[in-house]
Scaffold this motif. Structure first.
Motif, PDB file in Angstrom:
ATOM      1  N   ILE A 413      24.853  70.844  90.246  1.00  0.00           N
ATOM      2  CA  ILE A 413      24.716  72.264  90.575  1.00  0.00           C
ATOM      3  C   ILE A 413      25.236  73.062  89.382  1.00  0.00           C
ATOM      4  O   ILE A 413      26.383  72.873  88.963  1.00  0.00           O
ATOM      5  CB  ILE A 413      25.512  72.614  91.845  1.00  0.00           C
ATOM      6  N   GLY A 414      24.388  73.940  88.854  1.00  0.00           N
ATOM      7  CA  GLY A 414      24.784  74.684  87.659  1.00  0.00           C
ATOM      8  C   GLY A 414      26.104  75.411  87.817  1.00  0.00           C
ATOM      9  O   GLY A 414      26.928  75.427  86.912  1.00  0.00           O
ATOM     10  N   GLU A 415      26.346  76.018  88.975  1.00  0.00           N
ATOM     11  CA  GLU A 415      27.595  76.735  89.208  1.00  0.00           C
ATOM     12  C   GLU A 415      27.783  76.965  90.701  1.00  0.00           C
ATOM     13  O   GLU A 415      26.824  77.320  91.405  1.00  0.00           O
ATOM     14  CB  GLU A 415      27.586  78.086  88.484  1.00  0.00           C
ATOM     15  N   ILE A 416      28.990  76.746  91.186  1.00  0.00           N
ATOM     16  CA  ILE A 416      29.318  77.099  92.565  1.00  0.00           C
ATOM     17  C   ILE A 416      29.777  78.547  92.551  1.00  0.00           C
ATOM     18  O   ILE A 416      30.877  78.862  92.108  1.00  0.00           O
ATOM     19  CB  ILE A 416      30.406  76.175  93.137  1.00  0.00           C
ATOM     20  N   ARG A 417      28.906  79.446  93.048  1.00  0.00           N
ATOM     21  CA  ARG A 417      29.156  80.872  92.920  1.00  0.00           C
ATOM     22  C   ARG A 417      29.663  81.520  94.203  1.00  0.00           C
ATOM     23  O   ARG A 417      30.286  82.568  94.164  1.00  0.00           O
ATOM     24  CB  ARG A 417      27.872  81.587  92.497  1.00  0.00           C
ATOM     25  N   ASP A 418      29.335  80.924  95.343  1.00  0.00           N
ATOM     26  CA  ASP A 418      29.665  81.590  96.599  1.00  0.00           C
ATOM     27  C   ASP A 418      30.080  80.571  97.637  1.00  0.00           C
ATOM     28  O   ASP A 418      30.002  79.354  97.434  1.00  0.00           O
ATOM     29  CB  ASP A 418      28.469  82.413  97.085  1.00  0.00           C
ATOM     30  N   ALA A 419      30.516  81.080  98.798  1.00  0.00           N
ATOM     31  CA  ALA A 419      31.033  80.226  99.860  1.00  0.00           C
ATOM     32  C   ALA A 419      29.949  79.302 100.411  1.00  0.00           C
ATOM     33  O   ALA A 419      30.211  78.129 100.721  1.00  0.00           O
ATOM     34  CB  ALA A 419      31.615  81.094 100.968  1.00  0.00           C
ATOM     35  N   GLU A 420      28.719  79.810 100.522  1.00  0.00           N
ATOM     36  CA  GLU A 420      27.637  79.005 101.084  1.00  0.00           C
ATOM     37  C   GLU A 420      27.330  77.800 100.196  1.00  0.00           C
ATOM     38  O   GLU A 420      27.203  76.665 100.682  1.00  0.00           O
ATOM     39  CB  GLU A 420      26.381  79.865 101.260  1.00  0.00           C
ATOM     40  N   THR A 421      27.237  78.040  98.888  1.00  0.00           N
ATOM     41  CA  THR A 421      26.987  76.930  97.958  1.00  0.00           C
ATOM     42  C   THR A 421      28.137  75.946  97.980  1.00  0.00           C
ATOM     43  O   THR A 421      27.934  74.719  97.946  1.00  0.00           O
ATOM     44  CB  THR A 421      26.766  77.470  96.536  1.00  0.00           C
ATOM     45  N   ALA A 422      29.383  76.453  98.001  1.00  0.00           N
ATOM     46  CA  ALA A 422      30.550  75.573  98.034  1.00  0.00           C
ATOM     47  C   ALA A 422      30.541  74.694  99.277  1.00  0.00           C
ATOM     48  O   ALA A 422      30.821  73.483  99.209  1.00  0.00           O
ATOM     49  CB  ALA A 422      31.829  76.415  97.985  1.00  0.00           C
ATOM     50  N   THR A 423      30.211  75.261 100.415  1.00  0.00           N
ATOM     51  CA  THR A 423      30.202  74.499 101.672  1.00  0.00           C
ATOM     52  C   THR A 423      29.150  73.399 101.637  1.00  0.00           C
ATOM     53  O   THR A 423      29.416  72.242 102.013  1.00  0.00           O
ATOM     54  CB  THR A 423      29.918  75.454 102.854  1.00  0.00           C
ATOM     55  N   VAL A 424      27.943  73.733 101.157  1.00  0.00           N
ATOM     56  CA  VAL A 424      26.870  72.730 101.099  1.00  0.00           C
ATOM     57  C   VAL A 424      27.217  71.638 100.081  1.00  0.00           C
ATOM     58  O   VAL A 424      26.958  70.446 100.318  1.00  0.00           O
ATOM     59  CB  VAL A 424      25.530  73.406 100.736  1.00  0.00           C
ATOM     60  N   ALA A 425      27.824  72.015  98.941  1.00  0.00           N
ATOM     61  CA  ALA A 425      28.196  71.035  97.924  1.00  0.00           C
ATOM     62  C   ALA A 425      29.239  70.057  98.460  1.00  0.00           C
ATOM     63  O   ALA A 425      29.140  68.832  98.239  1.00  0.00           O
ATOM     64  CB  ALA A 425      28.718  71.751  96.687  1.00  0.00           C
ATOM     65  N   ILE A 426      30.252  70.585  99.146  1.00  0.00           N
ATOM     66  CA  ILE A 426      31.285  69.721  99.717  1.00  0.00           C
ATOM     67  C   ILE A 426      30.680  68.784 100.762  1.00  0.00           C
ATOM     68  O   ILE A 426      30.985  67.579 100.807  1.00  0.00           O
ATOM     69  CB  ILE A 426      32.412  70.571 100.339  1.00  0.00           C
ATOM     70  N   GLN A 427      29.807  69.330 101.593  1.00  0.00           N
ATOM     71  CA  GLN A 427      29.177  68.508 102.619  1.00  0.00           C
ATOM     72  C   GLN A 427      28.338  67.403 101.997  1.00  0.00           C
ATOM     73  O   GLN A 427      28.330  66.251 102.477  1.00  0.00           O
ATOM     74  CB  GLN A 427      28.295  69.393 103.523  1.00  0.00           C
TER      75      GLN A 427
END
Length: 585
Positions: A413-427
């Motif tokens: 992922i180029g950059e974790i910019r927001d809460a939604e992206t962070a949540t999906v990345a962690i999952q």
């Protein structure tokens, strides 16, 4: 474009015969420096001893030891010799005047013709007090000679360049054919003939070509074209620092912007909204991608071009400068079947290069690797790259969910910019995927608190996180003008330096090769946090940042500042550069 007359900084008064016949009493250089407090008695004694061994001039010895800088030495020498002194630079030399003095004579007498005002020729000389040489120069050139003092090593560096056939100053289009930059045909919309015809027969095409060629040859990362009230300004970002390179006339600005828009297939009639495009060119047989961005301002459109040259970057993890003590641990993290690996640092610190290097290391026909980026900077083989952005129908989080349905093994992922992206990345990291991404934090430990601030639960961070690589890029010392020096004791105390407080360090004094910056090239500083059992327990318990940082240091981790000091001790970078990049209060 003709060469403008360069106005001298000092009064143009050639030495009269009467003045030449009187040799004033010359004070010793060491005495002048002592009187001004530039150096102390012990430093002078040390320099004199070294001068006796090396059989060199005292000024050169003082420069080499880092006891005096070039400008101070020139000023003092000018006072000693009773002649003007200048820091010799390419921009002070008129190409039309240089060849009044044949090269053989210039090299023999260490002299360089700079510019002429009527019958007075200003000549840079390493020994301006040599009246016999001045007389010979007057005989050769037929002009009155106005000698100015320059440092011998600076003159020797610049002199060969001034006698090259293509030497020109402020004459952008001289000796540059319009096809110097080869633009791929499919990037030109041939129906836009009006702008093409507007540019034909003018210096605009050559000017744009000059900017691109110069940028590529100087390893520029970004070209900035900015409108101004009287003139435009072109600045290039080299080694992370912006440097002004050109000031075109103000009336050229709209046509230059239009030329770039044509090359990037943008709407030349739209001046009120930002636009993004891409240009593919070939320079010196090298394929270069230019990412073009326009921005309306009150004075006109500003254009920024990101220069993407695959040959100027390496995607070899072993060649990035990661410390040996960290390198194997980083490779072990990348071989994990699942988990989250983060690279942190400010914009321009090389995070994307590190991620690409990691992908190059682990890519295999047996792995499905998918990236989601905004934008895709470099295309990699055997890797599926997806570009998203504000103008696209798919967002980071939406694209990431789509990727998870593509049976990936590794996701970047180029950059974790927001809460939604962070949540999906962690999952994704918790469900059997290796996820690589970047964050904007000051250090490695700060990535944990950043994820918390985005709303990710601490126990999920502890379970998913494999490690964090924090990095910076520091400018390395120019090899052409590097010199030893003793940094102030206050600086060493501020940096909490634990070594010998009296040791020498290295810095660049500034020269033609590095454009007076003292720096050429960059090297990475790295800080690695790995997720040990103790670290995972602390993260899950939601402890504060300082507790995590103490754990990081106790388990053998180092800080960016500690890594930077090691780089300075090895002579790769100056302490001032380390302090600028890696020091935080």
């Amino acid at each position: 474009m003709t060469m403008p007359t360069l106005a001298p900084e000092l009064p143009v008064t050639p030495l009269s015969r009467a003045r030449r016949s009187v040799a004033p009493h010359r004070q010793r250089l060491g005495s002048l420096l002592l009187r001004e407090g530039t150096i102390g008695p012990e430093e002078l004694e040390s320099a004199l001893a070294k001068q006796h061994v090396d059989q060199r001039q005292l000024g050169e010895t003082l420069l080499e030891m880092g006891l005096v800088d070039e400008r101070t030495l020139l000023r003092i020498l000018g006072q000693q010799l009773r002649v003007p002194a200048v820091c010799l630079r390419e921009g002070l030399v008129d190409p039309a005047v240089v060849r009044l003095l044949p090269r053989t004579k210039a090299e023999a007498h260490h002299a360089l013709a700079m510019f002429r005002v009527r019958t007075v020729l200003t000549v840079a000389m390493a020994d301006p007090g040599n009246l016999q040489v001045i007389d010979e120069l007057e005989r050769i050139t037929g002009c009155q000679i106005r000698p100015v003092l320059v440092l011998r090593h600076v003159l020797e560096q610049l002199l060969p360049r001034c006698y090259e056939d293509n030497f020109c100053v402020d004459s952008v289009t001289a000796d540059m054919p319009a096809d110097m930059v080869q633009v791929e045909e499919d990037t030109i919309d041939l129906s836009l003939g009006d702008i093409e015809s507007l540019s034909e027969g003018s210096p605009v095409i050559n000017l744009v070509n000059y900017l691109i060629v110069t940028a590529v040859r100087q390893s520029t990362s970004d070209i900035h074209l900015e409108p101004g009230p009287q003139h435009s300004v072109v600045r290039c970002r080299i080694d992370g620092q912006l440097r002004e390179v050109l000031r075109p006339r103000r009336d050229f600005h709209p046509v230059i912007v239009s030329r770039l828009k044509v090359m990037a297939k943008l709407d030349i009639a739209e001046h009120r909204t930002p636009q993004d495009g891409r240009i593919h060119v070939r320079v010196d047989n090298r394929d270069i991608d230019l990412r073009v961005s326009t921005l309306p301002t009150i004075l006109g459109e500003k254009v920024v071009m990101r220069v993407l040259d695959r040959r100027s970057v390496t995607f070899n993890l072993d060649a990035l400068g990661v410390p040996t003590s960290y390198l194997q641990r980083v490779k072990d993290m990348l071989r994990r079947p699942y988990g989250l690996v983060l690279v942190t640092g400010p914009t321009g610190s090389g995070k994307t290069t590190t991620l690409y290097s990691a992908l190059e290391l682990i890519k295999s026909p047996h792995l499905n690797i998918v990236t989601i980026e905004d934008p895709v900077e470099y295309q990699l083989e055997q890797i599926n790259q997806v570009q998203v952005g504000a103008s696209k129908a798919v967002s980071f989080a939406g694209g990431l969910r789509a990727i998870l349905r593509q049976d990936p093994d590794v996701i970047m992922i180029g950059e974790i910019r927001d809460a939604e992206t962070a949540t999906v990345a962690i999952q994704a990291a918790l469900t059997g995927h290796l996820v690589l991404s970047t964050l904007h934090t000051n250090d490695s430990v700060g990535a944990v608190t950043r994820l918390r601030d985005m709303g990710v639960e601490s126990y999920k961070i502890a379970a998913a996180l494999v490690g964090v690589i924090a990095q910076r890029l520091v400018r390395t010392v120019c090899p052409h003008c590097k010199a030893p020096y003793y940094p102030p004791a206050e600086m060493l105390k501020t940096l909490d330096y634990q070594g010998d407080m009296r040791r020498q360090f290295i810095r660049g004094e500034g020269c033609h090769e590095c454009h007076d910056t003292g720096c050429k090239g960059r090297v990475g500083l790295y800080e690695l946090l790995w997720s040990s059992n103790e670290m995972r327990d602390l993260i899950a318990k939601d402890v504060d940042l300082e507790t995590l940082r103490r754990c990081h240091l106790n388990q053998g981790g180092t800080t960016l500042l500690q890594q930077g000091i090691q780089v300075a001790e090895n002579g790769q970078a100056s302490l001032e550069e380390i302090m600028r990049v890696a020091f935080t209060d």
